[in-house]
Design a protein around this motif. Sequence first.
Motif, PDB file in Angstrom:
ATOM      1  N   THR A 176      -3.428  -0.058  -3.672  1.00 57.90           N
ATOM      2  CA  THR A 176      -4.026   0.108  -2.568  1.00 57.90           C
ATOM      3  C   THR A 176      -3.472   1.434  -1.659  1.00 57.90           C
ATOM      4  N   ILE A 177      -4.405   2.325  -1.248  1.00 60.61           N
ATOM      5  CA  ILE A 177      -3.906   3.660  -0.888  1.00 60.61           C
ATOM      6  C   ILE A 177      -4.518   3.597   0.594  1.00 60.61           C
TER       7      ILE A 177
ATOM      8  N   ASN B 244      -8.023  -0.447  -3.933  1.00 58.82           N
ATOM      9  CA  ASN B 244      -8.247  -0.447  -2.732  1.00 58.82           C
ATOM     10  C   ASN B 244      -8.085   0.757  -1.947  1.00 58.82           C
ATOM     11  N   HIS B 245      -9.224   1.446  -1.322  1.00 60.24           N
ATOM     12  CA  HIS B 245      -8.998   2.851  -0.869  1.00 60.24           C
ATOM     13  C   HIS B 245      -9.388   2.726   0.665  1.00 60.24           C
ATOM     14  N   ILE B 246      -8.419   2.843   1.497  1.00 58.45           N
ATOM     15  CA  ILE B 246      -8.770   2.964   2.988  1.00 58.45           C
ATOM     16  C   ILE B 246      -8.722   4.287   3.617  1.00 58.45           C
TER      17      ILE B 246
ATOM     18  N   ASN C 139      -6.196  -6.441   2.688  1.00 58.36           N
ATOM     19  CA  ASN C 139      -4.906  -6.248   3.068  1.00 58.36           C
ATOM     20  C   ASN C 139      -4.654  -6.547   4.783  1.00 58.36           C
ATOM     21  N   GLU C 140      -3.900  -7.426   5.310  1.00 60.75           N
ATOM     22  CA  GLU C 140      -4.155  -7.973   6.588  1.00 60.75           C
ATOM     23  C   GLU C 140      -3.403  -6.996   7.253  1.00 60.75           C
TER      24      GLU C 140
ATOM     25  N   PRO D  11       0.886  -1.233   0.090  1.00 55.67           N
ATOM     26  CA  PRO D  11       0.119  -0.099  -0.058  1.00 55.67           C
ATOM     27  C   PRO D  11       0.693   1.264  -0.045  1.00 55.67           C
ATOM     28  N   ILE D  12       0.229   2.489  -0.345  1.00 52.92           N
ATOM     29  CA  ILE D  12       0.962   3.593  -0.535  1.00 52.92           C
ATOM     30  C   ILE D  12       0.232   4.532   0.784  1.00 52.92           C
ATOM     31  N   PHE D  13       1.004   5.047   1.603  1.00 52.58           N
ATOM     32  CA  PHE D  13       0.316   5.645   2.638  1.00 52.58           C
ATOM     33  C   PHE D  13       0.424   7.313   2.359  1.00 52.58           C
TER      34      PHE D  13
END
Lengths: 409, 245
Positions: free
Chosen positions: A170-171, A199-201, A388-389, A140-142
């Motif tokens: 995934t961000i 995937n967007h958190i 994503n775990e 993921p990108i933070f």
Amino acid sequence: MTKSYQTEVERLSAEVPATAELRLSAFEQFEAQGLPSKRDEDWRYADLKSITAKAPSLAKRSTETIAPLDGDFTAHVVYLNGHFDLAQSDVAGLEGLLETQSLDMANCAPSLDGFMALNSALMTVGVKNTVPAGIQIDKPIFIHHALRDGSAKAAHSKRQLHVGAGAAVTIIEFFEGDDSACWSNDVFEVTLDEGAVFNHIRLIKSGADATFTGKVFVEAHEKAIYRSFNLLIGGVMTRNEEHLSIVGAGAYGQIDTVALTDSKQNHDTLTTVNHVVADAISDQLYRSVIAARGKASYQGKVTVARDAQQTLADQGCRAILLDRTAEANAKPELEIFADDVKCSHGATVGELDDTALFYLAARGVAPKEARALLIEAFIGEMFERVENEMLRDLLMREARSVLKGLGNE
Amino acid sequence: MITIKNLHAKVGDSEILKGLDLEIKAGEVHAIMGPNGAGKSTLANTILGRSDYEVTEGSITFEGKDLLSLETYERVGEGIFLGFQYPVEIPGVSNLNFLRTALNSTRRYRGEEDMSAAEFMKIVRAKAKDLKMDPEMLKRFVNVGFSGGEKKRNETVQMAVLNPKFAVLDETDSGLDIDALRIVSDGINAQRRDDTAILMITHYQRLLDYVKPDVVHVMVDGRIVKSGGSELALELEEKGYADVA
């Protein structure tokens, strides 16, 4: 309030002349319509006094050190007080995976309301990122949005993301800030090409008196997959919007939200899902846990166009009130013009199960911990939907850190 | 170990316990039998301090402490256990998480450190094995989708892990077939020691064939009306409550 903003709009337009046209026309719109109020149906559950009364001016650049969250990421992108912070970012890992340009102003989403108009007029971040077709970014990108001015200031950021055909990213976006009455106003526009996966958190964890207003726009083309997960914690007022437009067959959209709403906080979620074409799926789950004098609301509207046959659209909304003074609002809406579709929505509001609380007490578990355990059980299955775990654990940690305190002023 | 004197308790407006006296010493197993509505479950819930059960008169002393001044979880921390007649389902909480939270809560109450995950797993696996519980069930949500017998077995595993000084078992035998009854009885007998006490609440003699009580009480209308040895249970089974009491 428009006077003080006018000066800032003029200054920013002069600094980056290419943005002047967008800023000035947006500001004109803002002046004409102002900020929304409770009289606007979409804003009936919001409390905007903190913004409308004070008209926070722009936060200044800062050199404060921002602590990142633990985790294994491809890159860290830090925006501090509404400015890209190169020194604290670590973007080397994005080489060849993510392209960065200035904002595509010609293709900005039209402003829905005064907040969005003000965002265009006052943005100090305006950026477009592209994940080229076929590129899979594994870790993921933070993206860290921090507000550290300490004096009730604002940051407006506008970002665009284009995920090319077959690409996947995934961000996790982390919005946080100091405890002053500061304000983060963000707009994020996303285009997903055929078969793209995003995937967007979002972890929105505002300081005690802070306000967050944010809008995400997603356009999903054929077989694209969009999965979002929003965790709302803290702040006096958090307004999180997601607008998903499904324009390609076989696309899938998931919008999940967990609100952990403590005393005197207002967590306001609004989603729109627009099924424009046939044969696509949308799935929305919302859960809130609300303490005394807290308020959490969900408004979700699904529109299925005449040609959008074989649409599957689900909306599930559940709230738990920890006190009689807690307030939950749920307004799921369906507008269906096609005749061969499967759409459902449901909303429940309840309390923690007394029998289960006694059972836990009868096993020696103290009341605070028993409540936290039952709340965790209630929201737990939402976190299972985060693929994503590492991110799932990160979000669960953040949720746990506030669970025991909910309702204990 | 536990002394109950002149206990009066009501649920809502109706008085259920009407001056109950009971003393159980360490090393003893007592059984309370009685017709429906006698107040047996009310007694169990009142010992644990459930909030809808209001004590209006009398006292409960546990190892010299005034139990009535303690919250439910504190009573459990002191070493009391209630085996539920209807064990509660908790979706979203695994049996293991439930057990560990319970065990560490009671340890913390007593000023002890949390148990390490490894030690905890060792104990739980051993206790589950003793009670012939499939280890997979430990991972499942608490009592969700368990049969009546599995739930009671789960209660017994919880008792074994928490290792209480005084266990109140509320109709632990109901809903059990003969094999399950034997296993659960073995679990109760394992908890029977010189330093523990057990109070079994039951309708039927059959549990008492496996766990032989030292004292049998007959409870009618909120009071204990007769006490005797284990032969009293047989007499009840034969003649019914009306004749014996």
